[in-house]
Design a protein around this motif. Structure first.
Motif, PDB file in Angstrom:
ATOM      1  N   MET A 106       0.820  -1.211   0.000  1.00  0.00           N
ATOM      2  CA  MET A 106       0.000   0.000   0.000  1.00  0.00           C
ATOM      3  C   MET A 106       0.854   1.261   0.000  1.00  0.00           C
ATOM      4  N   ILE A 107       2.069   1.221   0.522  1.00  0.00           N
ATOM      5  CA  ILE A 107       2.919   2.419   0.527  1.00  0.00           C
ATOM      6  C   ILE A 107       3.234   2.870  -0.907  1.00  0.00           C
ATOM      7  N   PRO A 108       3.760   2.014  -1.790  1.00  0.00           N
ATOM      8  CA  PRO A 108       3.986   2.485  -3.167  1.00  0.00           C
ATOM      9  C   PRO A 108       2.692   2.750  -3.919  1.00  0.00           C
ATOM     10  N   HIS A 109       1.619   2.059  -3.550  1.00  0.00           N
ATOM     11  CA  HIS A 109       0.326   2.311  -4.182  1.00  0.00           C
ATOM     12  C   HIS A 109      -0.129   3.736  -3.863  1.00  0.00           C
ATOM     13  N   HIS A 110      -0.024   4.118  -2.606  1.00  0.00           N
ATOM     14  CA  HIS A 110      -0.341   5.499  -2.220  1.00  0.00           C
ATOM     15  C   HIS A 110       0.594   6.496  -2.907  1.00  0.00           C
ATOM     16  N   ALA A 111       1.868   6.120  -3.036  1.00  0.00           N
ATOM     17  CA  ALA A 111       2.847   7.042  -3.633  1.00  0.00           C
ATOM     18  C   ALA A 111       2.457   7.398  -5.066  1.00  0.00           C
ATOM     19  N   GLN A 112       1.956   6.427  -5.833  1.00  0.00           N
ATOM     20  CA  GLN A 112       1.551   6.741  -7.201  1.00  0.00           C
ATOM     21  C   GLN A 112       0.299   7.621  -7.225  1.00  0.00           C
ATOM     22  N   GLY A 155      -0.985  11.294   2.023  1.00  0.00           N
ATOM     23  CA  GLY A 155       0.345  11.629   2.522  1.00  0.00           C
ATOM     24  C   GLY A 155       0.527  11.193   3.974  1.00  0.00           C
ATOM     25  N   PRO A 156      -0.335  11.632   4.906  1.00  0.00           N
ATOM     26  CA  PRO A 156      -0.225  11.174   6.296  1.00  0.00           C
ATOM     27  C   PRO A 156      -0.401   9.670   6.446  1.00  0.00           C
ATOM     28  N   GLU A 157      -1.222   9.052   5.606  1.00  0.00           N
ATOM     29  CA  GLU A 157      -1.407   7.611   5.694  1.00  0.00           C
ATOM     30  C   GLU A 157      -0.115   6.865   5.360  1.00  0.00           C
ATOM     31  N   MET A 158       0.646   7.378   4.411  1.00  0.00           N
ATOM     32  CA  MET A 158       1.946   6.774   4.117  1.00  0.00           C
ATOM     33  C   MET A 158       2.878   6.872   5.317  1.00  0.00           C
ATOM     34  N   GLY A 159       2.855   8.015   6.003  1.00  0.00           N
ATOM     35  CA  GLY A 159       3.667   8.158   7.209  1.00  0.00           C
ATOM     36  C   GLY A 159       3.257   7.183   8.286  1.00  0.00           C
ATOM     37  N   MET A 160       1.946   6.969   8.446  1.00  0.00           N
ATOM     38  CA  MET A 160       1.465   6.013   9.437  1.00  0.00           C
ATOM     39  C   MET A 160       1.954   4.602   9.120  1.00  0.00           C
ATOM     40  N   MET A 161       1.883   4.224   7.844  1.00  0.00           N
ATOM     41  CA  MET A 161       2.291   2.863   7.473  1.00  0.00           C
ATOM     42  C   MET A 161       3.798   2.671   7.628  1.00  0.00           C
ATOM     43  N   ARG A 162       4.576   3.669   7.286  1.00  0.00           N
ATOM     44  CA  ARG A 162       6.024   3.559   7.499  1.00  0.00           C
ATOM     45  C   ARG A 162       6.337   3.430   8.985  1.00  0.00           C
TER      46      ARG A 162
END
Length: 235
Positions: A98-104, A133-140
């Motif tokens: 989901m992290i790279p999915h969100h990035a795209q 953006g914040p969701e990617m931070g949460m997953m990392r």
């Protein structure tokens, strides 16, 4: 006269010497043989001092189950802080995908301010940027807390459902105005559908409660955004 003076002198001498001898006896009797100060005893604890109340052993704690399961009760003394919530390999796989999915999705949304003609398209893109953006931070952070690397070795992210090809991304970047709006809505709708499928799958196989809540939020919010994008272009 000589004898009287001698007796008088003896009496005076004895009167002077006797107190000194008494002082020396008292001094010697109380001397401990060392110059160290005597230890001071700690004050006795009053019998009325309050004592700590024993921890009740009959309390129970409600432990929530997985989605669809009933909660269970456990004795309070058995509950311990076990650190991060338990997870399984499918939780980890979901986060790493989901992290790279969100990035795209963010990369597409960042093109909208300078290219979109419809203000509603720009508004949808801004909403995507503000949420994902914040969701990617949460997953990392979820991976970092568990000491897990963010990358999945040997996996081609381009094969994930909804991911757009490099050529499609170049076409979107080159489009302007209404052409951009139509291409953006089509590509982002496909992208959201892929994320919804990934999130829905996790709800049936994941064990981490935080990720289950996050996956449910992704499925719900991105379904709403798909409906909004379709309305922008008249269905």
């Amino acid at each position: 006269m000589t004898n009287r003076r001698a007796r008088t002198l003896a009496v005076v001498t004895l009167a002077l010497v006797l107190p000194l001898m008494v002082f020396m006896v008292i001094r010697l009797d109380g001397d401990t043989g060392t110059n160290a100060p005597q230890p001071v005893s700690a004050p006795a604890t009053s019998a009325a001092s309050p004592t700590a109340s024993p921890v009740p052993t009959d309390l129970t704690v409600i432990a929530p189950g997985r989605p669809g399961e009933t909660a269970a009760t456990r004795p309070a003394h058995e509950v311990r802080d076990a650190g991060p919530a338990p997870h399984n390999s499918l939780d980890v796989w979901f986060v790493r995908m989901m992290i790279p999915h969100h990035a795209q999705a963010l990369a597409m949304a960042e093109l909208a301010p300078d290219r979109a003609a419809d203000p509603d398209v720009r508004a949808i893109a801004e909403r995507i940027r503000a949420s994902q953006g914040p969701e990617m931070g949460m997953m990392r952070g979820w991976l970092q807390t568990r000491g897990l690397p963010a990358e999945a070795q040997g996996h081609d992210h381009g094969t994930m459902r909804g991911m757009q090809s490099p050529e499609a991304m170049r076409q979107l970047a080159a489009a302007r105005g209404a052409d951009f709006d139509r291409l953006f809505v089509r590509m982002m709708t496909e992208h959201h559908q892929g994320a919804i499928e990934m999130a829905t799958n996790l709800l049936t196989v994941g064990s981490d409660l935080t990720l289950n809540e996050f996956a449910n939020s992704v499925a719900t919010e991105q379904t709403v955004e798909i409906d909004r994008m379709r309305e922008v272009l008249g269905g």
